[in-house]
Design an enzyme around this catalytic site. Structure first.
Site, mmCIF file in Angstrom:
data_model
loop_
_atom_site.group_PDB
_atom_site.id
_atom_site.type_symbol
_atom_site.label_atom_id
_atom_site.label_comp_id
_atom_site.label_asym_id
_atom_site.label_seq_id
_atom_site.Cartn_x
_atom_site.Cartn_y
_atom_site.Cartn_z
ATOM 1 N N TRP A 68 0.824 -1.205 0.000
ATOM 2 C CA TRP A 68 0.000 0.000 0.000
ATOM 3 C C TRP A 68 0.859 1.257 0.000
ATOM 4 O O TRP A 68 0.627 2.192 -0.771
ATOM 5 C CB TRP A 68 -0.953 -0.023 1.181
ATOM 6 C CG TRP A 68 -1.967 1.075 1.237
ATOM 7 C CD1 TRP A 68 -2.365 1.759 2.350
ATOM 8 C CD2 TRP A 68 -2.765 1.609 0.161
ATOM 9 N NE1 TRP A 68 -3.333 2.689 2.043
ATOM 10 C CE2 TRP A 68 -3.600 2.617 0.696
ATOM 11 C CE3 TRP A 68 -2.836 1.339 -1.202
ATOM 12 C CZ2 TRP A 68 -4.494 3.354 -0.077
ATOM 13 C CZ3 TRP A 68 -3.731 2.076 -1.981
ATOM 14 C CH2 TRP A 68 -4.543 3.064 -1.418
ATOM 15 N N ARG A 110 13.766 -0.976 7.740
ATOM 16 C CA ARG A 110 14.988 -1.483 7.100
ATOM 17 C C ARG A 110 15.654 -0.437 6.200
ATOM 18 O O ARG A 110 16.628 -0.740 5.513
ATOM 19 C CB ARG A 110 14.663 -2.742 6.293
ATOM 20 C CG ARG A 110 14.216 -3.916 7.150
ATOM 21 C CD ARG A 110 13.915 -5.143 6.311
ATOM 22 N NE ARG A 110 12.737 -4.930 5.468
ATOM 23 C CZ ARG A 110 11.479 -5.104 5.874
ATOM 24 N NH1 ARG A 110 11.247 -5.482 7.120
ATOM 25 N NH2 ARG A 110 10.463 -4.910 5.057
ATOM 26 N N LYS A 152 -5.379 1.085 8.229
ATOM 27 C CA LYS A 152 -6.738 0.663 8.574
ATOM 28 C C LYS A 152 -6.688 -0.311 9.745
ATOM 29 O O LYS A 152 -5.940 -1.282 9.720
ATOM 30 C CB LYS A 152 -7.421 0.006 7.376
ATOM 31 C CG LYS A 152 -7.650 0.958 6.208
ATOM 32 C CD LYS A 152 -8.324 0.268 5.038
ATOM 33 C CE LYS A 152 -8.553 1.250 3.889
ATOM 34 N NZ LYS A 152 -9.217 0.621 2.723
ATOM 35 N N LYS A 154 -14.647 -3.403 7.619
ATOM 36 C CA LYS A 154 -14.885 -4.229 6.425
ATOM 37 C C LYS A 154 -13.867 -5.355 6.319
ATOM 38 O O LYS A 154 -14.144 -6.389 5.707
ATOM 39 C CB LYS A 154 -14.899 -3.362 5.173
ATOM 40 C CG LYS A 154 -13.627 -2.543 4.930
ATOM 41 C CD LYS A 154 -12.548 -3.301 4.175
ATOM 42 C CE LYS A 154 -11.273 -2.489 4.076
ATOM 43 N NZ LYS A 154 -10.219 -3.203 3.329
ATOM 44 N N ASP A 214 -15.800 0.271 0.072
ATOM 45 C CA ASP A 214 -14.669 -0.542 0.516
ATOM 46 C C ASP A 214 -15.127 -1.952 0.886
ATOM 47 O O ASP A 214 -14.432 -2.941 0.626
ATOM 48 C CB ASP A 214 -13.999 0.135 1.713
ATOM 49 C CG ASP A 214 -12.547 -0.277 1.881
ATOM 50 O OD1 ASP A 214 -12.060 -1.118 1.106
ATOM 51 O OD2 ASP A 214 -11.892 0.243 2.803
ATOM 52 N N ARG A 239 -6.529 -9.454 0.962
ATOM 53 C CA ARG A 239 -5.791 -10.334 1.871
ATOM 54 C C ARG A 239 -6.704 -10.927 2.938
ATOM 55 O O ARG A 239 -6.564 -12.095 3.313
ATOM 56 C CB ARG A 239 -4.645 -9.554 2.521
ATOM 57 C CG ARG A 239 -3.550 -9.184 1.542
ATOM 58 C CD ARG A 239 -2.528 -8.249 2.143
ATOM 59 N NE ARG A 239 -3.015 -6.877 2.192
ATOM 60 C CZ ARG A 239 -2.281 -5.836 2.561
ATOM 61 N NH1 ARG A 239 -1.034 -6.019 2.941
ATOM 62 N NH2 ARG A 239 -2.774 -4.627 2.559
ATOM 63 N N ASN A 240 -7.634 -10.113 3.434
ATOM 64 C CA ASN A 240 -8.540 -10.608 4.469
ATOM 65 C C ASN A 240 -9.488 -11.664 3.912
ATOM 66 O O ASN A 240 -9.764 -12.671 4.568
ATOM 67 C CB ASN A 240 -9.311 -9.435 5.073
ATOM 68 C CG ASN A 240 -8.393 -8.485 5.808
ATOM 69 O OD1 ASN A 240 -7.968 -8.755 6.922
ATOM 70 N ND2 ASN A 240 -8.048 -7.371 5.182
ATOM 71 N N GLU A 261 -5.232 -6.994 8.327
ATOM 72 C CA GLU A 261 -5.637 -6.216 9.499
ATOM 73 C C GLU A 261 -6.922 -6.734 10.137
ATOM 74 O O GLU A 261 -7.181 -6.501 11.315
ATOM 75 C CB GLU A 261 -5.811 -4.744 9.118
ATOM 76 C CG GLU A 261 -4.524 -4.031 8.724
ATOM 77 C CD GLU A 261 -3.615 -3.726 9.913
ATOM 78 O OE1 GLU A 261 -3.928 -4.167 11.043
ATOM 79 O OE2 GLU A 261 -2.585 -3.066 9.696
#
Length: 308
Positions: free
Chosen positions: A15, A36, A83, A166, A219, A230-231, A256
């Site tokens: 992101w 890093r 988020k 969401k 969203d 990913r969720n 998240e």
């Protein structure tokens, strides 16, 4: 109106990198920092017009504390692109920033923004939310392009809640699809999930209409209907029999919704909020119920009128 020329992005994940791409394409000088990085945090932030927070929710407070300790002044506009909800006090990302930077303008960037699609140049829209109209306009101008349409609103709380909640629902929808329960079940799940989001919004005092905009319903739809989420992938993999650890390893990125589900379950328990979908997701993530049991429990709830 002030024009942003230099942006500092904290976070070098997918992101943060996508946001950097958007700003560079608009002619801004962009500096990007991560833990890093060879460049120091102070050098990254110095003289930047925008400070963009794009780290995970788990790392946000720590990074914010590092920035605060530098005492670089209050000229820059903060843009929260994280988020989630903090597990202590149920604070949103912008509230965590506001606690540490009370004199700086703070904005929130959120919407149906799958980073892979945006990085490929596909069209998208987002929201910049802030109580500071001028700051919102500056950030809007910095990001807006013919491929990325940017709106503003004055409800950062509702904007952040929509973006955080969401993710929990996307896990549930991933489970639904992983079990091959069909379009009817998916539609019912998303619709009833919106009712839960509205309950949480009402509890915190957010504006109801915000949840029907890009950062809410928009969203929710993007995250619950795309395998790029990913969720969603976490839920789908759990339904296929993978452990949570294996699912998170496979997606190789932060989901998240995992931490947010647990925060919501605590909120529901302590404050008496009716959040059955979020509660089931939290139990599933903690391996206390199976995906099939979670669906069965939701279907077996007491009959009621369709009220938000």
């Amino acid at each position: 109106m002030q024009e942003a020329k230099v942006a500092a992005i904290l976070g070098a994940g997918a992101w943060g990198t996508t946001l950097a791409q958007l700003l560079r394409s608009n002619g801004l000088e962009v500096r990007q920092w991560s833990r890093r990085s060879e460049t120091s945090l102070a050098a990254t932030l110095a003289e930047a017009d925008l400070w963009i927070m794009a780290v995970s929710m788990a790392g946000l407070a720590s990074v914010a504390d590092q920035v605060a300790a530098l005492q670089l002044g209050d000229r820059a506009i903060w843009v929260s692109a994280t988020k989630g909800l903090a597990d202590l006090g149920w604070r949103t990302p912008s509230q965590v920033l506001s606690d540490r930077f009370p004199l700086q303008p703070i904005t929130v960037l959120s919407g149906p923004n799958l980073s892979k699609e945006i990085s490929q140049g596909l069209p998208a829209a987002t929201v910049i939310a802030s109580r500071d109209r001028h700051a919102a306009a500056v950030v809007q101008q910095a990001f807006a392009s013919d491929r990325f349409r940017v709106y503003t609103n004055r409800d950062p709380l509702g904007t952040e809640l929509g973006g955080a909640l969401k993710n929990v629902i996307a896990i549930a929808v991933g489970v639904c699809d992983g079990l091959c329960l069909g379009a009817n079940a998916r539609s019912a799940l998303v619709t009833r999930a919106l009712a839960e989001i509205l309950r949480v919004g009402a509890y915190f005092g957010a504006r109801t209409e915000t949840f029907f905009g890009l950062s809410g319903l928009g969203d929710l739809l993007a995250t619950c209907t795309s395998p790029l989420s990913r969720n969603y992938q976490v839920g789908f993999r759990l339904a296929q029999g993978e452990s949570l650890a294996a699912a998170l390893t496979a997606i190789a990125a932060t989901a998240e919704g995992v931490s947010t589900a647990r925060v919501l379950a605590q909120l529901a328990s302590r404050e008496g909020l009716e959040l059955p979908i979020a509660a089931c997701v939290a139990e599933l993530l903690d391996n206390r119920i199976s995906p099939t049991t979670a669906i069965e429990r939701l279907m077996a709830r007491d009959l009621k009128a369709e009220l938000v």
